[in-house]
Design a protein around this motif. Structure first.
Motif, PDB file in Angstrom:
ATOM      1  N   UNK A 249       7.845   5.429  16.576  1.00 60.33           N
ATOM      2  CA  UNK A 249       9.094   4.734  16.217  1.00 60.33           C
ATOM      3  C   UNK A 249       8.834   3.308  15.755  1.00 60.33           C
ATOM      4  N   UNK A 250       7.890   3.178  14.827  1.00 61.91           N
ATOM      5  CA  UNK A 250       7.561   1.874  14.254  1.00 61.91           C
ATOM      6  C   UNK A 250       7.441   2.003  12.739  1.00 61.91           C
ATOM      7  N   UNK A 251       7.512   0.870  12.073  1.00 62.58           N
ATOM      8  CA  UNK A 251       7.253   0.804  10.636  1.00 62.58           C
ATOM      9  C   UNK A 251       5.851   0.234  10.490  1.00 62.58           C
ATOM     10  N   UNK A 252       4.931   1.013   9.920  1.00 63.61           N
ATOM     11  CA  UNK A 252       3.548   0.566   9.814  1.00 63.61           C
ATOM     12  C   UNK A 252       3.399  -0.553   8.783  1.00 63.61           C
ATOM     13  N   UNK A 253       2.605  -1.540   9.151  1.00 60.82           N
ATOM     14  CA  UNK A 253       2.229  -2.618   8.237  1.00 60.82           C
ATOM     15  C   UNK A 253       0.959  -2.186   7.513  1.00 60.82           C
TER      16      UNK A 253
ATOM     17  N   UNK B 184       0.830  -1.206   0.000  1.00 64.60           N
ATOM     18  CA  UNK B 184       0.000   0.000   0.000  1.00 64.60           C
ATOM     19  C   UNK B 184       0.867   1.260   0.000  1.00 64.60           C
ATOM     20  N   UNK B 185       1.985   1.231   0.708  1.00 64.55           N
ATOM     21  CA  UNK B 185       2.897   2.383   0.710  1.00 64.55           C
ATOM     22  C   UNK B 185       3.441   2.648  -0.695  1.00 64.55           C
ATOM     23  N   UNK B 186       3.827   1.573  -1.376  1.00 68.36           N
ATOM     24  CA  UNK B 186       4.351   1.721  -2.739  1.00 68.36           C
ATOM     25  C   UNK B 186       3.278   2.241  -3.674  1.00 68.36           C
TER      26      UNK B 186
ATOM     27  N   UNK C   4       1.579  11.751   4.769  1.00 69.73           N
ATOM     28  CA  UNK C   4       2.038  12.564   5.905  1.00 69.73           C
ATOM     29  C   UNK C   4       1.543  11.969   7.224  1.00 69.73           C
ATOM     30  N   UNK C   5       0.311  11.491   7.237  1.00 68.38           N
ATOM     31  CA  UNK C   5      -0.242  10.872   8.453  1.00 68.38           C
ATOM     32  C   UNK C   5       0.516   9.599   8.807  1.00 68.38           C
ATOM     33  N   UNK C   6       0.834   8.817   7.795  1.00 64.51           N
ATOM     34  CA  UNK C   6       1.595   7.580   8.007  1.00 64.51           C
ATOM     35  C   UNK C   6       2.968   7.917   8.588  1.00 64.51           C
TER      36      UNK C   6
END
Length: 147
Positions: free
Chosen positions: A41-45, A3-5, A31-33
């Motif tokens: 301090x996490x990488x969202x899934x 989804x990020x890509x 920006x919200x992500x």
């Protein structure tokens, strides 16, 4: 493609195609992500990203009601366009019939008998419908089924 890509690619294509609505919505989502990731301090899934998009959608729907009350047709049209863009990034939404079945099943699962059990029902339904249904609609269906 994650989804990020997809958001990154859509941002690029919206800039090329001069699609200002899509560009602004995708920019706000990204920006919200980023804000959430930096703050926590996490990488969202994928699931976390869907939560953020669902929150953005809820904000737009709430604003839409207010704009309609104020007879601001310019803002209503803009917000409706933003809502359509946001929906594209969420999983397929459940129909009212499907949602009603989930509500009925969950009510029987938790053994709910009155409105006092609303919290138990909502907490049991949330994981089943995450990102695929509007909370207000779920709430209305629960009330209708408990009467």
């Amino acid at each position: 493609m994650s989804l990020k890509e997809k958001l990154q690619e859509d941002l690029k294509s919206s800039m090329k195609n001069k699609d200002t609505v899509r560009k602004s919505v995708v920019t706000l989502i990204r920006a919200s992500i980023k804000q959430f990731e930096v703050d926590n301090r996490v990488e969202l899934e994928e699931e976390g990203i869907i939560d953020i998009i669902a929150k953005q959608l809820k904000q737009r729907r709430d604003a839409l009601v207010e704009f309609q009350k104020a007879s601001r047709e310019d803002l209503v049209k803009e917000t409706e366009a933003e809502i359509q863009v946001l929906k594209e990034y969420l999983p397929q939404q459940l129909s009212e019939e499907e949602l009603n079945e989930i509500v009925k099943d969950t009510i029987s699962e938790v053994g709910a008998t009155s409105m006092k059990d609303m919290g138990k029902i909502m907490s049991a339904i949330k994981p089943k419908t995450k990102g695929r249904a509007d909370g207000k609609l779920i709430n209305e269906l629960i009330k209708k089924n408990l009467q």
